[in-house]
Design an enzyme around this catalytic site. Sequence first.
Site, PDB file in Angstrom:
ATOM      1  CB  CYS A 222      16.747  -6.817  -8.658  1.00  0.00           C
ATOM      2  SG  CYS A 222      17.551  -7.032  -7.059  1.00  0.00           S
TER       3      CYS A 222
ATOM      4  CG  HIS B 220      14.138  -3.123  -7.015  1.00  0.00           C
ATOM      5  ND1 HIS B 220      13.738  -4.642  -7.628  1.00  0.00           N
ATOM      6  CD2 HIS B 220      14.697  -4.209  -6.196  1.00  0.00           C
ATOM      7  CE1 HIS B 220      13.399  -5.514  -6.733  1.00  0.00           C
ATOM      8  NE2 HIS B 220      14.536  -5.492  -5.841  1.00  0.00           N
TER       9      HIS B 220
ATOM     10  CG  ASP C 160      -2.559  -0.950   0.558  1.00  0.00           C
ATOM     11  OD1 ASP C 160      -2.994  -0.719  -0.433  1.00  0.00           O
ATOM     12  OD2 ASP C 160      -3.241  -1.368   1.429  1.00  0.00           O
TER      13      ASP C 160
ATOM     14  CD  GLU D 264      10.680  -2.940  -9.115  1.00  0.00           C
ATOM     15  OE1 GLU D 264      11.359  -2.315 -10.258  1.00  0.00           O
ATOM     16  OE2 GLU D 264      10.775  -3.397  -8.455  1.00  0.00           O
TER      17      GLU D 264
HETATM   18  N1  GLN Z   1      18.282 -12.879  -5.293  1.00  0.00           N
HETATM   19  C1  GLN Z   1      18.580 -11.890  -5.227  1.00  0.00           C
HETATM   20  C2  GLN Z   1      19.573 -11.189  -4.477  1.00  0.00           C
HETATM   21  O1  GLN Z   1      19.410 -11.272  -3.927  1.00  0.00           O
HETATM   22  C3  GLN Z   1      17.585 -10.767  -6.318  1.00  0.00           C
HETATM   23  C4  GLN Z   1      16.502 -10.197  -5.441  1.00  0.00           C
HETATM   24  C5  GLN Z   1      16.389  -9.040  -6.148  1.00  0.00           C
HETATM   25  O2  GLN Z   1      15.968  -9.476  -7.091  1.00  0.00           O
HETATM   26  N2  GLN Z   1      15.546  -8.350  -5.132  1.00  0.00           N
HETATM   27  O3  GLN Z   1      20.786 -10.598  -5.320  1.00  0.00           O
END
Ligand code: GLN
Length: 531
Positions: A381, A506, A71, A508
């Site tokens: 990521c 990220h 949220d 997004e």
């Molecule tokens: N599992 C991967 C890491 O820990 C990528 C994590 C993710 O995509 N948020 O680096």
Amino acid sequence: MTKYIFVTGGVVSGLGKGITAASLGRLLKARGYKVTAQKLDPYINIDPGTMSPYQHGEVFVTEDGAETDLDLGHYERFIDENLNRYSNLTTGKVYWNVLNKERNGEYLGQTVQVIPHITNEIKSFIYNVGAHSGADVAITEIGGTTGDIESQPFIEAIRQISMEIGRENCCFIHVTLVPYIAGSCEFKSKPTQHSVRELQGMGIRPDVIVARVDEPLPEEIREKIAMFCNVGRDCVVENRTLPLLYEAPVMLEKEKLASTVCRILGLADREPDLSDWHRMLGQAASRARSVKIALCGKYVRLHDAYLSVAEALTHAGFENGARVEILWTDTEKLTEENAEKVLREADGILVPGGFGNRGVEGKLVAAKYAREKDIPFLGICLGMQIAVIEFARNVVGWADAASSEFAKNSSHPVIDLMPDQHGVKMGGTMRLGAYPCAVQNGTLLENLYGASLISERHRHRYEFNNEYREELQEKGLCISGVSPDGKLVEAVELPEKRFYVGVQFHPEFKSRPNAPHPLFAGFIRAALKNS
Ligand code: GLN
């Protein structure tokens, strides 16, 4: 002084309390008020960071690195204010803090109890959000449904706050379901009455009832709810299911929700400036094209697991005049053999973040398919890590290249823990929150951002392994973003492809409906050329 709006939910969960709270935030901000928002979650996990996305949807990460309820993503997208670690509190965190104080002897020999110690902890958290943000108005949403055992201390805490800061500085909004019984063609107000009575039994008299309905609320039902729930007729607000989430503020403005709230809080009801919001809705309404994006993950059964990614794609579609259709692609079922059949339709391929090795091979198939067919690709990521592994395996020829997250004995761990990270445990051990990234000259990344230094949010444990940097670069992998000290690889791309980008962060989380993220905007632009 910060005034508080408390949003509770009645009858059933999943009524869109968060959207109501976020929309109200936008409407107050449009009136020139500084607004912040906060969510109180009754579950016992310290934060949603360790929960399966199937339990809880995505984990939203704030600038300061808190792992929070999804949220908060709605709040940031609607209100366009960055939230922080004061923005999400769980029962687990409350007890954790109280028990630590108890062990430190801070309660001076008292018996530690739900009232006042647990409620005091909750109150100090709520007050902190006001103090730290300097907001005119803080919107505090209480997770769960009125009547749940777990939410009682939260309800008691907000009751006490309303006494402490003065009832005139608080507004209680109750979001409830008004079901329609098709057999008798009737709306039913009884569940709302019961839920309001429950709230009143805990000392809270709601000021505003937001009725969630699928069809327009008939006048007589409004009046009935007003009478039985002891609120003015104009304090019953209709919240209808909408084709597009972002229309909610406009609908609630027509219902005069923010004007009513201003009156209750003693705030001047200024003329709202929603011009930018209307411009965005205009773009959304005039989308003439469509584009298909394969979102290749392992939690695709629950779309909320990728909520911010899906929203960022939608935002990018607004800017490009296109409806983005997401092809939810389960990577546990994606293989070299069926890739063509499954991905043929896709104008763009996106591999989002994720943890653990389930579905990883399918993600590698998606990255390979995109590279070989030159289909616009965005890896986020884990998606960037996948792009690097795929390149190492199939372009460089290191057949067992992997991340040490999935394969402990790979001879080419191209994604690995940094040397100082070995021995870390689950929970609170990740690189979290905003980090700067230096964008390399002449790259697609630079072209998209139009900047040489950017800042993006992270949530991961593993990193690009610098031991393989040179060899991968020699073979054609472009490192387009690094940490300012040069030590961490933050973004990669394949320059000879039309759009093949992987980012360790990220993006997004920073996309807004009226300000799409440049990476997503560029990705959709490239995908459209392909459509
Ligand atoms: N599992 C991967 C890491 O820990 C990528 C994590 C993710 O995509 N948020 O680096």
